[in-house]
Design an enzyme around this catalytic site. Structure first.
Site, PDB file in Angstrom:
ATOM      1  N   ARG A  90       0.816  -1.217   0.000  1.00  0.00           N
ATOM      2  CA  ARG A  90       0.000   0.000   0.000  1.00  0.00           C
ATOM      3  C   ARG A  90       0.857   1.279   0.000  1.00  0.00           C
ATOM      4  O   ARG A  90       0.321   2.387  -0.080  1.00  0.00           O
ATOM      5  CB  ARG A  90      -0.913   0.019   1.221  1.00  0.00           C
ATOM      6  CG  ARG A  90      -1.849  -1.160   1.295  1.00  0.00           C
ATOM      7  CD  ARG A  90      -2.719  -1.078   2.522  1.00  0.00           C
ATOM      8  NE  ARG A  90      -3.585   0.074   2.460  1.00  0.00           N
ATOM      9  CZ  ARG A  90      -4.751   0.120   1.844  1.00  0.00           C
ATOM     10  NH1 ARG A  90      -5.195  -0.958   1.255  1.00  0.00           N
ATOM     11  NH2 ARG A  90      -5.472   1.202   1.823  1.00  0.00           N
ATOM     12  N   LYS A 148      -0.038  -0.124  -4.393  1.00  0.00           N
ATOM     13  CA  LYS A 148      -0.994  -1.052  -4.985  1.00  0.00           C
ATOM     14  C   LYS A 148      -2.418  -0.502  -4.979  1.00  0.00           C
ATOM     15  O   LYS A 148      -3.167  -0.668  -5.923  1.00  0.00           O
ATOM     16  CB  LYS A 148      -0.926  -2.369  -4.202  1.00  0.00           C
ATOM     17  CG  LYS A 148      -1.811  -3.467  -4.752  1.00  0.00           C
ATOM     18  CD  LYS A 148      -1.134  -4.156  -5.909  1.00  0.00           C
ATOM     19  CE  LYS A 148      -1.993  -5.190  -6.557  1.00  0.00           C
ATOM     20  NZ  LYS A 148      -1.680  -5.319  -7.984  1.00  0.00           N
ATOM     21  N   HIS A 186       1.629   9.368 -38.014  1.00  0.00           N
ATOM     22  CA  HIS A 186       1.011  10.674 -37.774  1.00  0.00           C
ATOM     23  C   HIS A 186       1.755  11.459 -36.680  1.00  0.00           C
ATOM     24  O   HIS A 186       1.222  12.418 -36.143  1.00  0.00           O
ATOM     25  CB  HIS A 186      -0.465  10.488 -37.406  1.00  0.00           C
ATOM     26  CG  HIS A 186      -1.240   9.833 -38.497  1.00  0.00           C
ATOM     27  ND1 HIS A 186      -1.548  10.468 -39.680  1.00  0.00           N
ATOM     28  CD2 HIS A 186      -1.721   8.575 -38.634  1.00  0.00           C
ATOM     29  CE1 HIS A 186      -2.210   9.649 -40.478  1.00  0.00           C
ATOM     30  NE2 HIS A 186      -2.322   8.480 -39.860  1.00  0.00           N
ATOM     31  N   ASN A 237      -4.334   6.851   7.503  1.00  0.00           N
ATOM     32  CA  ASN A 237      -4.309   6.611   6.060  1.00  0.00           C
ATOM     33  C   ASN A 237      -5.420   7.448   5.460  1.00  0.00           C
ATOM     34  O   ASN A 237      -6.549   7.410   5.951  1.00  0.00           O
ATOM     35  CB  ASN A 237      -4.545   5.111   5.806  1.00  0.00           C
ATOM     36  CG  ASN A 237      -4.867   4.811   4.357  1.00  0.00           C
ATOM     37  OD1 ASN A 237      -4.446   5.533   3.464  1.00  0.00           O
ATOM     38  ND2 ASN A 237      -5.620   3.756   4.129  1.00  0.00           N
ATOM     39  N   GLY A 238      -5.113   8.205   4.400  1.00  0.00           N
ATOM     40  CA  GLY A 238      -6.134   9.044   3.768  1.00  0.00           C
ATOM     41  C   GLY A 238      -5.596  10.445   3.563  1.00  0.00           C
ATOM     42  O   GLY A 238      -4.400  10.695   3.720  1.00  0.00           O
TER      43      GLY A 238
HETATM   44  C1  F6R Z   1      -0.718  -1.265 -13.019  1.00  0.00           C
HETATM   45  C2  F6R Z   1      -1.683  -1.160 -11.966  1.00  0.00           C
HETATM   46  C3  F6R Z   1      -2.506   0.070 -11.892  1.00  0.00           C
HETATM   47  C4  F6R Z   1      -3.937  -0.281 -11.451  1.00  0.00           C
HETATM   48  C5  F6R Z   1      -4.740   1.009 -11.201  1.00  0.00           C
HETATM   49  C6  F6R Z   1      -6.172   0.693 -10.838  1.00  0.00           C
HETATM   50  O1  F6R Z   1      -0.038  -2.488 -12.966  1.00  0.00           O
HETATM   51  O2  F6R Z   1      -1.812  -2.038 -11.151  1.00  0.00           O
HETATM   52  O3  F6R Z   1      -2.511   0.760 -13.098  1.00  0.00           O
HETATM   53  O4  F6R Z   1      -4.536  -1.055 -12.437  1.00  0.00           O
HETATM   54  O5  F6R Z   1      -4.140   1.737 -10.166  1.00  0.00           O
HETATM   55  O6  F6R Z   1      -6.232  -0.074  -9.689  1.00  0.00           O
HETATM   56  P1  F6R Z   1      -7.527  -0.913  -9.352  1.00  0.00           P
HETATM   57  O7  F6R Z   1      -7.687  -1.936 -10.397  1.00  0.00           O
HETATM   58  O8  F6R Z   1      -7.245  -1.509  -8.007  1.00  0.00           O
HETATM   59  O9  F6R Z   1      -8.669   0.063  -9.336  1.00  0.00           O
END
Ligand code: F6R
Length: 601
Positions: free
Chosen positions: A27, A596, A501, A99-100
């Site tokens: 995270r 993540k 292009h 967190n936030g």
């Molecule tokens: C790339 C990646 C990010 C997520 C994006 C959306 O490998 O993991 O581009 O796809 O941050 O995250 P979610 O799917 O959790 O909404």
């Protein structure tokens, strides 16, 4: 983003906090800290960098039966020890992790807290100073905490310690994820169940604007007015072993390898008693009654949405628009009369997507969330959830969630087509099983992918282009995102015909080009586009599909149904990115600047 954990009980508090933070590191991982409280006071440890760096400075003698911890993804203030959490109030009585994002922190600093000095640049420090202020003016700390929360605008998951009361952790949540874990003579709280599986598999869900008073033997949930709320426990569908790397050097490689299993699992989960792919009746009704689908997503999930649009339009004859969530929020297009929104989100916590969900709910529209985390914010707040069944995805770069999204979107389109009486000229279960077999062959081609990475993307290459047409173009966007996020090579995906292009100006001697050729109808066109860049010095690596190959193609993927190629052609691109990153010494699972779960807008 950011992960928090808190523990109260008689086990080794610091170890539970550190292990919990290790599981939450996905995270955010630019700095971390823990605070452990015992009868002598608060023992605070903070460090820039990973949890491993924090571990090195934590005094092994530290013991105490209550503590909180935090792993950070910086939003306000650079990553350093001062800005790392936990933060403390001026007197040192209160210690807090958050967190936030507190949107009104500047106003609070110059208003209610005008006479305070702040040590850090964070928005979080205002919370702990407010707690001290309001606790001093209230009968109880809990009342002071509730008064504080009422002043905050924005998102928060908070755990708070009071030095004068080592028998309690105060907890609060609004828009940021937070769960309580239930134990025997202990309790625990964290941003994610994975951080708590080490001690429990029983959890209590928390809703926005709730607080919890956590002791060893009790969990008291209240609203911001102090009214008690009763809620039962649940056991999530995850196994502690799902979140271990096993013998793999990285989660990303493990998750790439899990893809054939994930596809087979999805097919099984969505089969009815007659062995036919089928969805919940309520979801089918939404698909049948809408006049247009709006897919909302970010990053990799957005790329999955582009492929999903093809499935829904081609098979189910439903018009679809795909939008990047952060753009849609502030630039909403003219909607059709009966729109249906589909949110695609691995984590189910992405703030940009949630902002759209909140808006469209206000307008009274229906929403389905496709997510790997049922019970996540986007899942709870939508009308329906489609589960990806991919198992926890820990590596920051998404791999198995992407292919799971494609498979579930395909099943959604197939189910809608069946419901509309549209005959499909293929058997989706058979085709998905061919896909899973092809994925296995591709996962076994690691040495070849390592070689491609070494040949085309050696250390001196700073950029790379991915070329494709139609379905291949969408996969190229995903391949380029994968490469750039983990290897830091500037990589862009282009439709083959678009190069001339403008982007072709970037082609120089030796520029790496990775081209996909899995679509019969544009096979000759993409090859023509490759010739155009080769004439300007580019170094092409063509990945084609069996049956469409030509003599100098670098790698040939097994043949699958033309509509399902995205599920397999992405695997070589994932592996090439993995090895390119590895060869450059990059931290594959935790690339710089990323996290993540992107819970800030
Ligand atoms: C790339 C990646 C990010 C997520 C994006 C959306 O490998 O993991 O581009 O796809 O941050 O995250 P979610 O799917 O959790 O909404």
């Amino acid at each position: 983003m950011c992960g928090i954990v808190g523990y109260i009980g008689n086990q080794d508090t610091k170890e539970i906090l550190l292990r919990g933070l290790e599981k939450l590191e996905y995270r955010g991982y630019d700095s971390a800290g823990i605070a452990v409280l015992d009868r002598q006071g608060v023992h605070l440890f903070k460090e820039k960098g990973r949890i491993a760096c924090l571990r090195e400075i934590v005094d092994p003698q530290t013991c105490g039966e209550v503590g909180i911890g935090h792993t950070r993804w910086a939003t306000h203030g650079v990553p350093n020890r001062v800005n790392a959490h936990p933060h403390q109030s001026a007197s040192g009585r209160f210690t807090l992790v958050h967190n936030g994002v507190i949107e009104n922190y500047e106003q609070l600093k110059t208003g209610l807290l005008a006479s305070h000095d702040f040590k850090s640049d964070t928005d979080t420090e205002v919370i702990v100073q407010l707690v001290e202020k309001f606790a001093g003016e209230s009968e109880t700390v809990e009342e002071g905490f509730r008064k504080t929360l009422k002043e905050l605008k924005g998102s928060y998951a908070i755990a708070l310690l009071d030095k004068e009361d080592p028998d309690v952790i105060y907890v609060a949540k609004n828009k940021s994820p937070l769960l309580v874990g239930v134990g025997e003579h202990f309790n625990v709280v964290a941003s994610d169940a994975m951080a708590m599986l080490q001690v429990t598999d029983q959890f209590v869900e928390l809703m926005d604007k709730e607080i919890v008073v956590l002791t060893r033997n009790s969990i008291t949930i209240k609203d911001l007015e102090g009214r008690e709320i009763q809620r039962g426990t649940f056991t999530p569908e995850i196994d502690a072993s799902d979140i271990e790397k096993g013998t793999y050097p990285h989660y990303m490689l493990k998750e790439i390898d899990e893809q054939p299993f994930v596809i087979r699992n999805i097919v099984q989960k969505y089969q009815d008693l007659d062995g036919k792919l089928s969805l919940d009746e309520s979801i089918r009704k939404e698909m049948l009654s809408c006049d247009r689908v709006y897919i909302i997503a970010c990053g990799t999930s957005y790329h999955a949405g582009l492929v999903g649009k093809q499935y829904m339009e081609k098979w189910a004859k439903v018009p679809v628009e795909v939008h990047i969530a952060s753009e849609f929020s502030y630039n909403m297009p003219l909607l059709s009369e009966k729109p249906l929104f589909i949110f695609i989100s691995q984590s189910g916590e992405t703030a940009d997507s949630r902002a759209v969900l909140v808006e469209i709910k206000k307008l009274g529209h229906k929403a389905i969330t496709l997510t790997n985390v049922p019970g996540s914010t986007l899942s709870r707040e939508a009308d329906h959830t489609l589960h990806l069944y991919a198992g926890p995805e820990i590596a920051v770069a998404s791999t198995k969630a992407y292919t799971a999204q494609l498979a579930v979107l395909a099943i959604l389109a197939v189910d809608t087509a069946y419901a509309k009486g549209i005959e499909l000229d293929f058997d989706p279960i058979k085709e998905l099983s061919i896909v899973a077999n092809a994925m296995e062959i591709l996962c076994d081609a690691k040495e070849e992918m390592e070689d491609i990475a070494a040949t085309y993307l050696p250390a001196d290459k700073r950029n790379a282009f991915f070329l494709g047409r139609n379905m291949d173009y969408y996969v190229c966007l995903e391949g380029a995102l994968k490469l750039k996020e983990i290897s830091y090579i500037q990589a862009e995906g282009f439709p083959g015909g678009e190069l001339k292009h403008g982007p072709i100006a970037l082609i120089e001697d030796g520029t790496p080009i990775i081209a996909l050729a899995t679509q019969e109808k544009v096979n000759l066109n993409i090859r023509g586009n490759v010739k155009e860049v080769v004439a300007r010095g580019a170094n092409p690596c063509i990945i084609s599909m069996k049956g469409l190959q030509q003599p100098r193609d670098r790698f040939i993927i097994p043949a699958v149904h033309p509509d399902f190629t995205a599920l397999v052609s992405v695997i070589p691109l994932q592996l090439i990115s993995y090895y390119a990153a590895l060869q450059r010494g990059c931290d594959v699972d935790k690339p710089r600047n990323l996290a993540k779960s992107v819970t800030v807008e």
